[in-house]
Design a protein around this motif. Sequence first.
Motif, short mmCIF file in Angstrom:
data_model
loop_
_atom_site.label_atom_id
_atom_site.label_comp_id
_atom_site.label_asym_id
_atom_site.label_seq_id
_atom_site.Cartn_x
_atom_site.Cartn_y
_atom_site.Cartn_z
N THR A 139 -31.99 -25.71 -16.62
CA THR A 139 -31.36 -27.03 -16.57
C THR A 139 -31.61 -27.65 -15.21
O THR A 139 -31.38 -27.00 -14.18
N VAL A 140 -32.06 -28.91 -15.20
CA VAL A 140 -32.10 -29.68 -13.96
C VAL A 140 -30.91 -30.64 -14.00
O VAL A 140 -30.70 -31.34 -14.99
N HIS A 141 -30.12 -30.62 -12.93
CA HIS A 141 -28.91 -31.45 -12.91
C HIS A 141 -28.66 -32.02 -11.52
O HIS A 141 -29.13 -31.46 -10.52
N PHE A 142 -27.96 -33.15 -11.49
CA PHE A 142 -27.48 -33.67 -10.22
C PHE A 142 -26.44 -32.70 -9.67
O PHE A 142 -25.73 -32.03 -10.44
N VAL A 143 -26.35 -32.64 -8.36
CA VAL A 143 -25.42 -31.72 -7.73
C VAL A 143 -24.12 -32.46 -7.41
O VAL A 143 -24.15 -33.56 -6.84
N ASP A 144 -23.01 -31.89 -7.86
CA ASP A 144 -21.71 -32.39 -7.42
C ASP A 144 -20.97 -31.25 -6.72
O ASP A 144 -21.58 -30.23 -6.39
N GLU A 145 -19.66 -31.43 -6.51
CA GLU A 145 -18.97 -30.45 -5.67
C GLU A 145 -18.66 -29.13 -6.39
O GLU A 145 -18.24 -28.18 -5.77
#
Length: 203
Positions: A139-145
């Motif tokens: 999975t490629v995903h935006f990074v959040d906290e």
Amino acid sequence: MIPRHRLGVLISGRGSNLLALAEAIDTGVIPDAVISLVLSNKEDAPGLAHARALEIPALAITARGRSRAEQDREFIQRLQESGVTLVCLAGYMRLLSPEFIHAFPQAILNIHPSLLPAFPGLDAQAQALRYGVRTSGCTVHFVDEQLDHGVIVAQGAVPVLPGDDEASLSARILAQEHRLYPQAIAEVLAGGWRIEGRRLVSR
Ligand code: GRF
């Protein structure tokens, strides 16, 4: 011509995804881009040598007794000085501080070796084998906290075959990672999308 998109790649180890990204830029899969800087939190990360062999500026920034926030401040400063517009985590084994995430809004991506939200965290391939899933992937995903949690950009599935062990499944997933990550980065850089809730949608 000076490439429009300046990538900063963060690593902690082997660096095979870093090499896949460099090749994807060379072959035009990721157009109009350059890797401006490779940063590692480990001095002995083999990926640093790969970067240097490709004449990409590469640097280890270790904790040296500093807090995560202080160490991250140095990461942010180096990335900003290099004019980085998209941060790509590629085997970077550390959670980013909130300050880091806010410094690059909607501009930090990660690749994880499972079909999220299944099997976040360490040893995702072993988790998948233990659970007995018949399909896994990356999975490629935006990074959040939160760990392995942000908005999903792309997923690639691979079969889990009878007789697979952690090494064989990891290798199959890794080959998929090397295809998926460049494509997902190219999609993000092309623009024409917005985030609605947890979904990435075309404008
Ligand atoms: C990859 O499996 C990636 O999904 C995970 O860490 C591993 C990094 O491998 N986040 P490499 O350093 O890119 O070879």
